[in-house]
Design a protein around this motif. Structure first.
Motif, short mmCIF file in Angstrom:
data_model
loop_
_atom_site.label_atom_id
_atom_site.label_comp_id
_atom_site.label_asym_id
_atom_site.label_seq_id
_atom_site.Cartn_x
_atom_site.Cartn_y
_atom_site.Cartn_z
N GLN A 8 20.32 24.09 8.89
CA GLN A 8 19.37 24.21 7.79
C GLN A 8 18.85 22.84 7.39
O GLN A 8 19.55 21.83 7.51
CB GLN A 8 20.02 24.87 6.59
N ALA A 9 17.63 22.81 6.90
CA ALA A 9 17.04 21.57 6.42
C ALA A 9 17.80 21.11 5.18
O ALA A 9 18.36 21.92 4.45
CB ALA A 9 15.58 21.79 6.08
N PHE A 11 16.65 20.12 2.47
CA PHE A 11 15.98 20.46 1.22
C PHE A 11 15.10 21.68 1.44
O PHE A 11 14.82 22.07 2.57
CB PHE A 11 15.16 19.28 0.69
N ARG A 12 14.70 22.32 0.32
CA ARG A 12 13.84 23.49 0.41
C ARG A 12 12.88 23.53 -0.78
O ARG A 12 13.16 22.95 -1.83
CB ARG A 12 14.66 24.78 0.47
N LEU A 13 11.78 24.23 -0.60
CA LEU A 13 10.82 24.41 -1.68
C LEU A 13 11.40 25.42 -2.66
O LEU A 13 11.69 26.55 -2.30
CB LEU A 13 9.48 24.90 -1.13
N LYS A 14 11.57 25.00 -3.90
CA LYS A 14 12.11 25.87 -4.94
C LYS A 14 10.99 26.67 -5.60
O LYS A 14 11.10 27.87 -5.77
CB LYS A 14 12.85 25.02 -5.98
N PHE A 75 11.13 20.69 -5.05
CA PHE A 75 12.02 20.87 -3.92
C PHE A 75 13.43 20.57 -4.40
O PHE A 75 13.65 19.70 -5.24
CB PHE A 75 11.67 19.89 -2.79
N PHE A 77 17.47 19.69 -3.09
CA PHE A 77 18.22 19.21 -1.94
C PHE A 77 19.71 19.38 -2.18
O PHE A 77 20.15 19.50 -3.31
CB PHE A 77 17.85 17.77 -1.56
N LYS A 78 20.45 19.43 -1.10
CA LYS A 78 21.87 19.74 -1.15
C LYS A 78 22.72 18.61 -1.70
O LYS A 78 23.70 18.84 -2.37
CB LYS A 78 22.37 20.11 0.25
N TYR A 89 12.65 13.05 4.91
CA TYR A 89 12.71 14.36 4.27
C TYR A 89 11.49 14.64 3.39
O TYR A 89 10.76 15.59 3.63
CB TYR A 89 13.96 14.49 3.42
N ASN A 93 7.57 15.45 5.03
CA ASN A 93 7.63 16.90 5.12
C ASN A 93 7.16 17.65 3.87
O ASN A 93 6.56 18.72 3.99
CB ASN A 93 9.04 17.36 5.47
N ILE A 97 4.67 20.92 3.76
CA ILE A 97 5.19 22.23 3.35
C ILE A 97 4.29 22.87 2.29
O ILE A 97 4.02 24.06 2.31
CB ILE A 97 6.65 22.12 2.85
#
Length: 140
Positions: A8-9, A11-14, A75, A77-78, A89, A93, A97
């Protein structure tokens, strides 16, 4: 990728929203080229593990079309991201996105205006990376 597993990346778009939007259209039957400018700005919030990306977009044509939009994407991130990873990141990106949402919004906005629909071409957003890096602040 390990043993056939997709990683998994980091980070993700929240979420995202359009906080400002303005359109001015002069009726025209001519197809005109449009000028697009995008100014990115970012905020890394280490305690909340988020990156907020703001895109200020201006679109103009010689026939009187003017569109101004402010798009904000958050975004998450973990883990706390080191400075050297930020460019990989977020700065490269994150704009890529969020850009399809901007394209879709502009198409819908112009289509519903009764004017000709503006369809932005796909763009290589990596060129915004350096500018975004310079316009990003950190909050601990």
């Amino acid at each position: 990728m390990k043993n056939g597993q997709i990683s998994q990346a980091p980070f993700r778009l929240k979420n995202f929203f359009f906080s400002e939007s303005s359109i001015k259209i002069e009726p025209s039957t001519k197809a005109q080229s449009i000028d697009i400018s995008i100014q990115p700005q970012g905020l890394v919030n280490e305690s909340e593990k988020t990156f907020e990306l703001e895109l200020f977009v201006n679109i103009e044509s010689k026939d009187g079309l003017k569109i101004s939009i402010k798009l904000i994407g958050t975004f998450e991130f973990k883990e706390v991201v080191k400075n050297e990873n930020l460019s990989n990141y977020f700065f490269v990106n994150a704009p890529a996105i969020i850009f399809p949402y901007l394209r879709s919004y502009i198409s819908a906005l112009t289509a519903l205006s009764g004017s000709k629909t503006i369809i932005l071409p796909p763009m290589n957003m990596s060129s915004l990376g350096k500018q975004l890096e310079e316009n990003t602040t950190r909050k601990e």
